[in-house]
Write an enzyme that holds these catalytic residues in place. Structure first.
Site, PDB file in Angstrom:
ATOM      1  N   ILE A 420      10.436   2.732 -55.594  1.00  0.00           N
ATOM      2  CA  ILE A 420      10.976   1.941 -54.473  1.00  0.00           C
ATOM      3  C   ILE A 420      10.634   2.694 -53.189  1.00  0.00           C
ATOM      4  O   ILE A 420      11.214   3.742 -52.895  1.00  0.00           O
ATOM      5  CB  ILE A 420      12.502   1.761 -54.586  1.00  0.00           C
ATOM      6  CG1 ILE A 420      12.904   1.322 -55.995  1.00  0.00           C
ATOM      7  CG2 ILE A 420      12.993   0.783 -53.530  1.00  0.00           C
ATOM      8  CD1 ILE A 420      12.258   0.052 -56.477  1.00  0.00           C
ATOM      9  N   LYS A 424       8.828   2.545 -43.669  1.00  0.00           N
ATOM     10  CA  LYS A 424       8.795   3.731 -42.826  1.00  0.00           C
ATOM     11  C   LYS A 424       7.759   4.746 -43.302  1.00  0.00           C
ATOM     12  O   LYS A 424       7.503   5.746 -42.626  1.00  0.00           O
ATOM     13  CB  LYS A 424      10.184   4.371 -42.768  1.00  0.00           C
ATOM     14  CG  LYS A 424      11.210   3.487 -42.063  1.00  0.00           C
ATOM     15  CD  LYS A 424      12.608   4.038 -42.138  1.00  0.00           C
ATOM     16  CE  LYS A 424      13.581   3.157 -41.372  1.00  0.00           C
ATOM     17  NZ  LYS A 424      13.674   1.782 -41.903  1.00  0.00           N
ATOM     18  N   GLY A 467      23.016  -5.063 -45.433  1.00  0.00           N
ATOM     19  CA  GLY A 467      24.224  -4.635 -46.120  1.00  0.00           C
ATOM     20  C   GLY A 467      24.072  -3.369 -46.930  1.00  0.00           C
ATOM     21  O   GLY A 467      25.011  -2.958 -47.621  1.00  0.00           O
ATOM     22  N   ARG A 563      17.194   7.296 -32.021  1.00  0.00           N
ATOM     23  CA  ARG A 563      17.622   8.476 -32.771  1.00  0.00           C
ATOM     24  C   ARG A 563      16.408   9.286 -33.195  1.00  0.00           C
ATOM     25  O   ARG A 563      15.267   8.788 -33.164  1.00  0.00           O
ATOM     26  CB  ARG A 563      18.425   8.041 -33.995  1.00  0.00           C
ATOM     27  CG  ARG A 563      19.688   7.273 -33.648  1.00  0.00           C
ATOM     28  CD  ARG A 563      20.367   6.726 -34.880  1.00  0.00           C
ATOM     29  NE  ARG A 563      19.529   5.780 -35.600  1.00  0.00           N
ATOM     30  CZ  ARG A 563      19.884   5.183 -36.729  1.00  0.00           C
ATOM     31  NH1 ARG A 563      21.054   5.447 -37.277  1.00  0.00           N
ATOM     32  NH2 ARG A 563      19.062   4.329 -37.321  1.00  0.00           N
TER      33      ARG A 563
END
Length: 651
Positions: A420, A424, A467, A563
């Site tokens: 998985i 990014k 979520g 960030r």
């Protein structure tokens, strides 16, 4: 009389179910004879006195009717919740009883005396009124009694008014349940169907959407319930967009698949799902791909207690594996997913293993002992700022953990391993993304170096899931509930989003298409501006944005700055080469590969740097070998921050 009726209702409701059925049966027994007698009276226009030879007909009619009524379930229905289905059952039962009665009379016409043919129709009509009417009156009495009891207990507590959007079956059922409850008070329906406008459903008027503003003012309503579970996600998105400008909190019912097996209840009302705002229509799964790596096979999921890992487990168990092995480092997360899977009621053996993917020996023994055939490797550190603060552990877990899992899979001759991955990993600007791209390189190199290996390696790369742990959506909801402010890192930041169930389903299907070393990317749809997402969540909560033009608004949106390692936008492809597959939402990427002998040397250097906490060397190796890795922070500043965190114990 009212007090007596309430006492009778209380007495009846307190009786055992068998007693209630006997009372109902006795009422029906009397009603059947009474209806037949009244039918004669009406037909002959006189008070009818049956001749002695005809009494058998009146005594026999209940003996014919009661078994028919019982067969149609009239004595299994809870009268307090009787609805249209029960009325339909009554009509069918009375029709069948009338036919049987007619046949009996025709066969025994010599003993039945004068029976005009219109008696049958009159009898049936009277019986519908008596049997159906008695139940409707009883429901009304019990409902009034229930409301009266609640009012006595709560001293006529005022219920908040709500408007129901959707006057279909789900909306009508919801209105009926709310009327019997003591939580919300339905005051009107809104529906797009013009044929329903100004009609009455369950005592409530149906209005056009254009009347919503006046209805909100008239009833002082602060909440709207969306009761349209069967509409597509795209239609739901359009409806929600039209409702954003109204000062009401919007909640909804679950989808049809979730309520098909039971009645709607007040507890089913929930917050609007963010997936409804995006309008993504999931593609029907390919059942062949769903089952290929799972059905009748032993499957292991690493990181089984995480957001993606747990949803993978739930979907895997639906495909009837021979055995499901949960591998998780967190004891609590493992306990939670094991409990969740047992509640699904599937007869699939579940093995729960505590362990880290850094423990290659335990992984290999687990695969060999349980005969694992498919591994879904979801174990990883994924929170970008957190990994940026903990470089050593982030790279150790994501890179070396993947290496250990792959080597254990090969040693145990596991058939398929699916990694998985993340968007990014494409031209990463942070350590987490670079470490996930390194993990991809490991599987690609092993697949190329060991083409005859029994293990087939596949990677699936996708964007943000709604979520998940660390997702922006739960954070926004919490901030809104706390009164704000809602924090967004940058006004121009955009992200691709997908629901967790859809992502897990596509991962399973993509993994089944792999031939070895494949990198699959998922179609994430259209990107979404995070600032727009924040505004819509505020509006759908019935609140307004507070800014310079609206100083009296409820919730302020603050920009906090990007960030560490955070991108303004994400990508799914490193290059431009992509091939279609048999699934419209899954594509195969063609990425550059580092051959295994070279990568093995790089891994040795990386392992040594991790053991020595050599942040400079870790960064240098990632910069050299990860295509497009452009960390946002200055090298000197980055090194100083890592040394400072090392001194404080945060490494």
């Amino acid at each position: 009389m009212r007090r007596l009726a309430l006492r009778l209702s209380d007495w009846f409701l307190a009786r055992p179910r068998m007693v209630k059925r006997l009372i109902t049966l006795s009422v029906d027994y009397t009603a059947v004879m009474l209806a037949l007698w009244l039918a004669y009276c009406l037909r002959l226009s006189t008070i009818y006195t049956p001749p002695p030879q005809q009494w058998w007909l009146f005594l026999l009619s209940p003996l014919l009717a009661i078994p028919v009524f019982a067969r149609f379930g009239l004595y299994r229905t809870v009268i307090r919740y009787i609805g249209l289905d029960a009325i339909w059952a009554i009509l069918k039962a009375i029709t069948l009883y009338t036919l049987i009665l007619a046949v009996v009379i025709l066969l025994a016409r010599e003993y039945a005396g004068l029976v005009p043919r219109t008696i049958y129709a009159i009898n049936a009509i009277l019986l519908v009124l008596m049997i159906g009417g008695s139940r409707i009156m009883a429901r009304w009495a019990f409902t009034r009694q229930q409301i009266s009891s609640e009012q006595r207990r709560k001293q006529a507590e005022f219920l908040p008014p709500v408007i129901i959007y959707g006057a279909g079956a789900a909306g009508a059922q919801l209105a009926a349940i709310l009327k019997m409850g003591n939580q919300l008070r339905p005051v009107a329906f809104i529906d797009d169907d013009q044929t329903l406008h100004h009609q009455q459903i369950n005592g409530l008027t149906v209005y056009a959407p254009s009347a919503l503003s006046s209805l909100i003012k008239r009833f002082e309503t602060a909440e709207l319930l969306l009761a349209m579970p069967s509409v597509s996600r795209r239609q739901r998105q359009q409806i929600l967009q039209t409702l954003e400008s109204y000062p009401v909190r919007i909640r909804t019912l679950p989808g049809m698949s979730e309520i098909a097996q039971g009645k709607i209840s007040v507890s089913d009302i929930r917050e609007v799902e963010i997936g409804d705002l995006l309008g993504r229509e999931p593609v029907a799964p390919d059942t062949v791909l769903l089952t290929r790596n799972i059905t009748d096979k032993t499957v292991m999921v690493t990181g089984a207690g995480g957001s993606i890992g747990s949803e993978l487990c739930r979907q895997i168990i639906q495909q009837q594996p021979r055995q499901l092995v949960l591998y998780e480092i967190s004891e609590y997360a493992l306990y939670e997913i094991e409990k969740s899977l047992h509640h699904l009621g599937r007869d699939v053996p579940i093995v729960s293993l505590l362990g880290s993917v850094l423990d290659k020996n335990r992984l290999q023994k687990a695969c060999q002992h349980f005969g694992v055939q498919t591994i879904y490797h979801a174990a990883a550190y994924k929170h970008v700022p957190m990994v940026e603060k903990n470089i050593t552990e982030g790279v150790r877990n994501n890179v070396l953990g993947t290496l250990n899992t792959a080597l254990a899979a090969m040693a145990a001759e596991v058939e398929t391993m699916v990694l998985i991955s993340t968007d990014k990993a494409v031209r990463p600007t942070n350590t987490m993304g670079a470490s996930k791209r390194f993990a991809e390189l490991i599987l690609q190199a092993l697949a190329t170096n060991e083409p005859q290996s029994a293990t087939r390696f596949t990677m699936v790369r996708f964007g943000n899931v709604l979520g998940s742990s660390g997702s922006v959506i739960p954070l926004f909801r919490q901030q809104i509930a706390n009164g704000g402010p809602v924090t967004v890192t940058h006004p121009d930041i955009i992200r691709y989003f997908m629901t967790i169930p859809e992502a897990a389903e596509l991962v399973i299907q993509a993994g089944a298409m792999g031939e070895g070393g494949d990198v699959f990317v998922l179609d994430m749809g259209e990107p979404v501006k995070i600032i727009d997402l924040a505004r819509r969540l505020v509006h759908l909560s019935g609140l307004s944005i507070r800014d310079e033009t609206r100083p009296d608004g409820d919730i302020e949106i603050q920009f906090t700055g990007l960030r560490p390692g955070e991108k303004l936008y994400e990508e799914l492809l490193i290059g431009s080469h992509v091939a279609v597959t048999r699934h419209p939402k899954i594509m195969r990427a063609e990425e550059q590969v580092i051959i295994w002998p070279v990568l093995q040397d790089i891994l040795d250097q990386l392992s040594a740097a991790i053991e020595q906490d050599d942040y400079g060397q870790i960064r240098a190796l990632l910069l050299t070998h990860i295509d497009g890795f452009t960390p946002q922070s200055d090298p000197e500043d980055w090194l100083q921050s890592q040394q400072a965190m090392s001194a404080s114990g945060q490494v």
